[in-house]
Design a protein around this motif. Sequence first.
Motif, PDB file in Angstrom:
ATOM      1  N   PHE A  70       0.476  -1.362   0.161  1.00 54.80           N
ATOM      2  CA  PHE A  70       0.225   0.048  -0.001  1.00 54.80           C
ATOM      3  C   PHE A  70       0.557   1.004   0.021  1.00 54.80           C
ATOM      4  N   LYS A  71       0.319   2.369  -0.673  1.00 52.31           N
ATOM      5  CA  LYS A  71       1.052   3.775  -0.665  1.00 52.31           C
ATOM      6  C   LYS A  71       0.389   4.751   0.117  1.00 52.31           C
ATOM      7  N   ASN A  72      -0.247   5.621   0.573  1.00 52.20           N
ATOM      8  CA  ASN A  72      -1.691   6.243   0.427  1.00 52.20           C
ATOM      9  C   ASN A  72      -2.879   5.671   0.479  1.00 52.20           C
ATOM     10  N   GLU A  73      -2.793   4.869   1.440  1.00 50.94           N
ATOM     11  CA  GLU A  73      -4.104   3.499   2.277  1.00 50.94           C
ATOM     12  C   GLU A  73      -4.549   3.008   0.170  1.00 50.94           C
ATOM     13  N   LYS A  74      -3.809   3.221  -0.854  1.00 48.76           N
ATOM     14  CA  LYS A  74      -4.056   2.485  -2.408  1.00 48.76           C
ATOM     15  C   LYS A  74      -2.871   1.177  -2.896  1.00 48.76           C
ATOM     16  N   VAL A  75      -3.582   0.485  -3.097  1.00 42.44           N
ATOM     17  CA  VAL A  75      -2.674  -0.751  -3.635  1.00 42.44           C
ATOM     18  C   VAL A  75      -0.940  -0.337  -4.924  1.00 42.44           C
TER      19      VAL A  75
END
Length: 159
Positions: free
Chosen positions: A121-126
């Motif tokens: 995850f990066k910034n709550e995105k996969v």
Amino acid sequence: MAESIILPEGTKAERYQSLIQQIKSLCDGETDRIANMANTFSALHYSMNFFWTGIYEVKNEELVLGVFQGPIACTRIAYGRGVCGTSWKEQKSILVPDVEVFPGHIACSSASKSEVVVPIFKNEKVVAVIDVDSDKLNYFDETDQYYLEELAQWLSVFF
């Protein structure tokens, strides 16, 4: 000259702990993502004796094969397809004791018998998934998932 990874000994958890520390040291000071991913997945693959070890990155609404160790792999995976696409869609790790019974499993290699996939995850995105296969049934457990999730969290800094 790069230092080599010392093959960890002990319990599976102890081996992962030692390996992750060695990977962090190996990548310390290196800013190139591909170089760090290549060394990370090589160290993981050979130290833990996995059949296939790699990463798929989210690009243009599909997963695209990144660095890996093992036999030739599927190049692109659609959102929600197979174990990797499902992990991306559901935004969670998936342990598969027998790939033959996973609905929609994509057989890149008929020798693969079990699998674990962990999202990064990066910034709550996969942004990517770690994909690890074994040529043995029921090879992975919660210990693998726990430490691969730890590794995924650390790898997120490269995205």
